[in-house]
Design an enzyme around this catalytic site. Structure first.
Site, short mmCIF file in Angstrom:
data_model
loop_
_atom_site.label_atom_id
_atom_site.label_comp_id
_atom_site.label_asym_id
_atom_site.label_seq_id
_atom_site.Cartn_x
_atom_site.Cartn_y
_atom_site.Cartn_z
N THR A 1 0.73 -1.28 -0.08
CA THR A 1 0.03 0.09 -0.07
C THR A 1 0.85 1.23 -0.08
O THR A 1 2.15 1.30 0.37
CB THR A 1 -0.94 0.24 1.42
OG1 THR A 1 -1.79 1.10 1.02
CG2 THR A 1 -0.36 0.13 2.55
N GLY A 2 0.23 2.24 -0.67
CA GLY A 2 0.99 3.59 -0.38
C GLY A 2 0.37 4.48 0.72
O GLY A 2 0.65 5.62 0.88
N ASN A 3 -0.55 4.07 1.54
CA ASN A 3 -1.48 4.89 2.34
C ASN A 3 -0.68 5.06 3.73
O ASN A 3 -0.76 3.75 4.34
CB ASN A 3 -2.99 4.15 2.47
CG ASN A 3 -3.71 5.01 3.28
OD1 ASN A 3 -3.37 5.36 4.45
ND2 ASN A 3 -5.08 5.33 2.93
N LYS B 1 -3.00 3.59 6.75
CA LYS B 1 -2.82 2.23 6.76
C LYS B 1 -1.48 1.66 7.50
O LYS B 1 -1.59 0.64 8.26
CB LYS B 1 -3.29 1.51 5.52
CG LYS B 1 -4.56 1.76 5.02
CD LYS B 1 -4.74 0.90 3.77
CE LYS B 1 -6.23 1.27 3.30
NZ LYS B 1 -6.36 0.57 1.84
N ASP C 1 -7.22 -4.27 1.09
CA ASP C 1 -7.95 -3.50 0.14
C ASP C 1 -9.48 -3.20 1.11
O ASP C 1 -10.00 -4.23 1.66
CB ASP C 1 -8.43 -4.21 -1.27
CG ASP C 1 -9.11 -3.05 -2.25
OD1 ASP C 1 -8.20 -2.19 -2.27
OD2 ASP C 1 -10.14 -2.98 -2.62
N PHE D 1 -8.31 8.80 9.20
CA PHE D 1 -8.34 9.20 7.93
C PHE D 1 -9.46 8.61 6.85
O PHE D 1 -10.18 7.97 7.45
CB PHE D 1 -6.86 8.71 6.99
CG PHE D 1 -6.52 7.04 7.16
CD1 PHE D 1 -7.00 6.41 6.11
CD2 PHE D 1 -6.14 6.67 8.27
CE1 PHE D 1 -7.01 5.14 6.03
CE2 PHE D 1 -6.07 5.32 8.47
CZ PHE D 1 -6.48 4.46 7.33
N GLY D 2 -9.21 8.88 5.60
CA GLY D 2 -10.44 8.54 4.82
C GLY D 2 -11.85 9.13 5.28
O GLY D 2 -11.84 10.47 5.59
#
Length: 200
Positions: A12-14, A17, A73, A158-159
């Protein structure tokens, strides 16, 4: 019994997370390395479900690094929107990773939806590919029940966390202390299932 995994690449690039996974895996002596640090080229997420996309990402990271790879995901599914934003959660407003834009679009779409019909849940699909040719990746899913607030609340997470009212708690996910979120979130529950599969 399988050999214990002590280091894996996180597909992931998040950064949000990554922080959560690092905190949750540290007690088990498992170190994570971000895929960008290893030069992994991200694959196209062509799946039609969270699980399919998690497998695609984990496989790509493991093939390119020859290391065990963990992919998540996840996203938000809102009942009044027939499950949207779903697998498009990160790019709901048309720009990947624009949390402010995604939240604004969600509020706009739900502006005339009453409180009782604003039910929603976060879903997480986790996939662990232990080696590039792994024929049986370990896959688990978990959800986190809640509803959508009428306005953003809280500074953490986040999100969609500022809009996600956690069922059974009088606050949004963004208002929870990180140590509590890491125990009860969709991602935490999925990881607990995965660790149980690994007998950790």
């Amino acid at each position: 019994m399988e050999k214990k995994i002590t280091k894996l690449v996180l597909a992931t690039g998040n950064q949000g997370k990554a922080r959560e996974f690092a905190a949750m895996l540290a007690p088990f002596g498992c170190e994570i390395v971000m895929q960008k640090e290893l030069g992994v080229k991200e694959p196209q997420e062509t799946g039609l479900s969270f699980l399919e996309n998690a497998i695609i990402k984990a496989r790509a990271a493991s093939v390119q690094t020859r290391m065990p790879a963990l992919a998540d995901d996840s996203g938000l599914c809102v009942d009044a929107l027939n499950g949207a934003p779903g697998i498009y959660s990160a790019r709901f407003c048309g720009e990947h990773g624009n949390d402010e834009g995604n939240n604004a679009k969600l509020l706009e779409l739900l502006k005339n939806v009453p409180e009782k019909k604003r039910t929603a849940r976060y879903w997480c699909a986790l996939c662990l590919v232990r080696y590039p040719e792994d024929p049986v990746p370990l896959c688990v899913t978990a959800s986190w029940e809640g509803s959508i607030a009428f306005k953003a609340q809280g500074k953490g997470g986040f999100g969609y966390d500022p809009l996600f009212l956690v069922k059974g708690r009088d606050c949004t996910a963004a208002s929870l202390p990180p140590e509590i979120k890491d125990l009860i979130s969709h991602r935490a529950c999925a990881l607990q299932k995965l660790l149980a599969e690994l007998c950790y």
